[in-house]
Write an enzyme that holds these catalytic residues in place. Structure first.
Site, PDB file in Angstrom:
ATOM      1  N   ASN A  24     -19.590  -8.602  -7.299  1.00  0.00           N
ATOM      2  CA  ASN A  24     -18.605  -9.593  -7.708  1.00  0.00           C
ATOM      3  C   ASN A  24     -17.668  -8.922  -8.721  1.00  0.00           C
ATOM      4  OD1 ASN A  24     -17.238 -11.642  -9.092  1.00  0.00           O
ATOM      5  ND2 ASN A  24     -18.874 -13.101  -8.687  1.00  0.00           N
ATOM      6  N   CYS A  71      -2.053 -13.992  -3.699  1.00  0.00           N
ATOM      7  CA  CYS A  71      -1.548 -14.535  -2.432  1.00  0.00           C
ATOM      8  C   CYS A  71      -1.607 -16.062  -2.418  1.00  0.00           C
ATOM      9  CB  CYS A  71      -2.313 -13.947  -1.250  1.00  0.00           C
ATOM     10  SG  CYS A  71      -4.072 -14.213  -1.336  1.00  0.00           S
ATOM     11  N   ASP A 119     -16.249  -5.051  -3.090  1.00  0.00           N
ATOM     12  CA  ASP A 119     -16.044  -6.332  -2.404  1.00  0.00           C
ATOM     13  C   ASP A 119     -17.362  -7.087  -2.418  1.00  0.00           C
ATOM     14  OD1 ASP A 119     -13.638  -7.391  -0.333  1.00  0.00           O
ATOM     15  OD2 ASP A 119     -15.599  -8.345  -0.090  1.00  0.00           O
ATOM     16  N   ARG A 143       0.854  -1.195   0.000  1.00  0.00           N
ATOM     17  CA  ARG A 143       0.000   0.000   0.000  1.00  0.00           C
ATOM     18  C   ARG A 143       0.887   1.243   0.000  1.00  0.00           C
ATOM     19  NH1 ARG A 143      -2.655  -2.838   4.643  1.00  0.00           N
ATOM     20  NH2 ARG A 143      -4.139  -4.235   3.642  1.00  0.00           N
ATOM     21  N   PHE A 160     -11.602  -6.079  -4.720  1.00  0.00           N
ATOM     22  CA  PHE A 160     -11.386  -6.981  -3.584  1.00  0.00           C
ATOM     23  C   PHE A 160     -10.864  -6.131  -2.412  1.00  0.00           C
ATOM     24  CE2 PHE A 160     -10.389  -9.214  -7.567  1.00  0.00           C
ATOM     25  CZ  PHE A 160     -11.268 -10.285  -7.540  1.00  0.00           C
TER      26      PHE A 160
HETATM   27  N1  SAH Z   1      -7.362  -5.575  -0.489  1.00  0.00           N
HETATM   28  C1  SAH Z   1      -7.664  -5.945   0.869  1.00  0.00           C
HETATM   29  C2  SAH Z   1      -7.608  -7.431   1.116  1.00  0.00           C
HETATM   30  C3  SAH Z   1      -8.445  -8.251   0.176  1.00  0.00           C
HETATM   31  S1  SAH Z   1      -8.812  -9.858   0.720  1.00  0.00           S
HETATM   32  C4  SAH Z   1      -6.715  -5.205   1.804  1.00  0.00           C
HETATM   33  O1  SAH Z   1      -5.809  -4.519   1.352  1.00  0.00           O
HETATM   34  O2  SAH Z   1      -6.899  -5.318   3.026  1.00  0.00           O
HETATM   35  C5  SAH Z   1      -9.876 -10.433  -0.522  1.00  0.00           C
HETATM   36  C6  SAH Z   1     -11.284  -9.860  -0.478  1.00  0.00           C
HETATM   37  O3  SAH Z   1     -11.917 -10.288  -1.691  1.00  0.00           O
HETATM   38  C7  SAH Z   1     -12.164 -10.337   0.645  1.00  0.00           C
HETATM   39  O4  SAH Z   1     -12.619  -9.229   1.372  1.00  0.00           O
HETATM   40  C8  SAH Z   1     -13.353 -11.044  -0.040  1.00  0.00           C
HETATM   41  O5  SAH Z   1     -14.606 -10.752   0.550  1.00  0.00           O
HETATM   42  C9  SAH Z   1     -13.309 -10.463  -1.427  1.00  0.00           C
HETATM   43  N2  SAH Z   1     -13.819 -11.292  -2.535  1.00  0.00           N
HETATM   44  C10 SAH Z   1     -13.666 -12.607  -2.749  1.00  0.00           C
HETATM   45  N3  SAH Z   1     -14.187 -12.959  -3.952  1.00  0.00           N
HETATM   46  C11 SAH Z   1     -14.686 -11.839  -4.506  1.00  0.00           C
HETATM   47  C12 SAH Z   1     -15.324 -11.536  -5.747  1.00  0.00           C
HETATM   48  N4  SAH Z   1     -15.552 -12.481  -6.656  1.00  0.00           N
HETATM   49  N5  SAH Z   1     -15.690 -10.261  -5.984  1.00  0.00           N
HETATM   50  C13 SAH Z   1     -15.459  -9.297  -5.060  1.00  0.00           C
HETATM   51  N6  SAH Z   1     -14.847  -9.514  -3.894  1.00  0.00           N
HETATM   52  C14 SAH Z   1     -14.462 -10.768  -3.603  1.00  0.00           C
END
Ligand code: SAH
Length: 387
Positions: free
Chosen positions: A269, A330, A242, A206, A221
Site C-alpha cells: 500500500n 485522474c 502496487d 511517460r 501505483f
Molecule cells: N501508473 C500506471 C497506472 C496506475 S493505475 C500506469 O502508468 O499504467 C492505479 C494503480 O494503483 C492500480 O494498479 C491499483 O492497483 C493501484 N492502487 C490503488 N490503491 C493503491 C494503494 N493504496 N497502494 C498501492 N497501489 C494502489
C-alpha cells in the site's frame, strides 16, 4: 411516432452552451423508451437537436447534434471517421491508443481503444448499447481489425441499468496481445486488464518524464509498469509499488520482456510504504505518483484532497535535492486549480520548496471538449525539488 423529449429553459441554455449532458431535473416530458435516439424539443416547442435518451441515469440526454441536421447512421459513421483520422494525424509512436474518446469526439459514452490489430469498445449508456452493433460494423469496415472485444464491464453501466459483460463482437481476440508504446513492449490481457487493458492516457506523460528521470526511481501505483518500463533505461534503480498482486506479476513479466531486470516490483500500500521509506531515511531522484481516482464524486473531494496531499508531501520529503516528482490525478472532480492548491499545501507542510516544470494532461488521443470540464480528467504536473 419518432421519439422526443421536451426539456426546460435551463436545459435549453445548457444545450446552447455546448454541454452534451441534460440532467433529469431539466426534462419536462418524455415520449421515448430507454436507449432511443430522440428529438430534443425546447420549452417553446423549438427543435434543438438529437440525443441518446436514458430512462435510468441522472444524465437523461446525451446530445449527438445541435440544430436541424439528421442524427442517423451517416452522422455516427462520419464521427467515427473523423475520430480515426485525427488519431492517424497525430504521429503516435505506439500501436495502442484511444480511437474514440466519447464526448471528446462528439460520440458521448462511447470508448474505442486500439490494441494493434484488435479493438476494444466500451458502451457507457443505453443509447450506445442500442447502437453497438451498428458501430461495430462501421469499425470493422473502416479498420478491418482481427477482432473487436466489448469491455462492457465498468461499474458506471449500473447507473444505466445495464448489465456488465465482456464479449467478442467481431472476429477473434486472443488471451494476450502484444503492443508497443514507444520502445516499450507489453503483453496485455484485454479481457481482464484495468480499463481496456492499459492506461493509454498516460503515454505522453511517460514520454515527458523521459526528459527528467534519472538515478533512483520510485514508481508508486505502478500497475503493469507504464512509467517504470519507459524510464528504466535511464534510471540506475527502479522500485515499483502496487497494491495488486496481479499488477506486480504483470510488471515482472513486462520487465523481463523488455530486458530491464533492475525494475523491482513489490506489492504494498503506497500510503504505508511512503511512511516506512521516510522513517528509513530513503532518498530518490525521481518519484512518480499515479494513483487511482480518489474522488469518484463531489462528496468525496475533501477526503480525496487529503489523500493526494498525504502522498505528495511524503514524496516531496523523499526526494533528493534537484529530484523530480511526476504527480498525477485522474479525478475530474479535482480540477487543475484544486490540484495545484493541494501541491502548494503539500510543499508548505513538508517544508520542501518545489518548482513546477511542466503542467500536463491526458494524451492528445483523449481530447478535451472545450466548455465540458468532465472531459478534462487527468492532470500531470512535473515538479522539481529546488534544494
Ligand atoms: N501508473 C500506471 C497506472 C496506475 S493505475 C500506469 O502508468 O499504467 C492505479 C494503480 O494503483 C492500480 O494498479 C491499483 O492497483 C493501484 N492502487 C490503488 N490503491 C493503491 C494503494 N493504496 N497502494 C498501492 N497501489 C494502489
Amino acid at each position: 411516432m419518432p421519439s422526443s423529449v421536451v426539456i426546460s429553459a435551463r436545459g435549453e441554455q445548457r444545450v446552447r452552451a455546448g454541454h452534451p449532458w441534460i440532467y433529469r431535473t431539466d426534462v419536462m416530458n418524455v415520449e421515448a423508451e430507454g436507449g432511443d435516439l430522440v428529438t430534443v424539443i425546447g420549452p417553446r416547442n423549438r427543435r434543438l437537436g438529437h440525443a441518446l435518451f436514458s430512462d435510468r441515469s441522472q444524465i437523461t440526454l446525451r446530445m449527438l447534434n445541435v440544430g436541424e441536421g439528421d442524427a442517423g447512421h451517416a452522422l455516427i459513421r462520419s464521427r467515427l471517421e473523423r475520430a480515426i483520422a485525427f488519431r492517424e494525424s497525430l504521429g503516435i509512436d505506439a500501436n495502442a491508443y484511444r480511437l474514440v474518446h466519447a464526448e471528446g469526439d462528439l460520440l458521448p459514452s462511447l470508448i474505442v481503444d486500439r490494441y494493434d490489430r484488435h479493438l476494444v469498445i466500451q458502451s457507457l449508456s443505453q443509447g450506445v448499447d442500442r447502437l453497438q452493433s451498428e458501430i461495430v460494423s462501421i469499425l470493422a469496415e473502416l479498420l478491418r481489425p482481427e477482432g473487436i472485444l466489448a469491455r462492457n464491464d465498468p461499474k458506471v453501466r449500473m447507473l444505466e441499468g445495464l448489465e456488465q459483460t465482456v464479449e467478442v463482437l467481431h472476429g477473434s481476440v486472443p488471451a494476450s496481445v502484444t503492443v508497443h508504446e514507444g520502445p516499450v513492449e507489453y503483453d496485455v490481457d484485454l479481457r481482464t486488464g484495468q480499463k481496456t487493458g492499459l492506461f493509454l492516457d498516460q503515454r505522453e506523460n511517460r514520454d515527458a518524464a523521459v526528459r527528467y528521470a534519472r538515478g533512483r526511481l520510485l514508481d508508486c501505483f505502478s500497475y503493469n509498469g507504464g512509467f517504470s518500463l519507459r524510464l528504466a533505461h535511464q534510471c540506475a534503480e527502479v522500485e515499483a509499488i502496487d497494491i495488486s498482486a496481479d499488477a506486480v506479476v504483470r510488471i515482472r513479466v513486462n520487465a523481463e520482456r523488455n530486458g530491464v531486470p533492475h525494475v523491482v516490483a513489490r506489492e504494498a500500500n503506497v500510503f504505508d510504504e511512503l511512511r516506512r521509506l521516510e522513517r528509513a531515511g530513503a532518498r530518490y531522484d525521481t518519484i512518480v505518483l499515479d494513483p487511482p481516482a480518489f474522488a469518484k464524486n463531489k462528496a468525496s473531494v475533501a477526503n480525496a484532497l487529503a489523500g493526494y496531499k498525504e502522498i505528495n508531501l511524503r514524496a516531496m520529503r523523499l526526494l533528493a535535492s534537484g529530484g523530480y516528482l511526476i504527480t498525477c490525478s485522474c479525478s475530474y472532480n479535482v480540477n487543475e486549480e484544486m490540484f495545484g492548491a493541494m501541491l502548494h499545501e503539500a510543499s508548505i507542510d513538508s517544508r520542501v520548496p518545489m518548482t513546477i516544470v511542466e503542467k500536463r494532461m491526458q494524451g492528445r488521443d483523449h481530447p478535451v471538449l472545450v466548455g465540458v470540464p468532465e472531459t478534462y480528467y487527468l492532470k500531470c504536473f512535473i515538479l522539481r525539488r529546488v534544494e
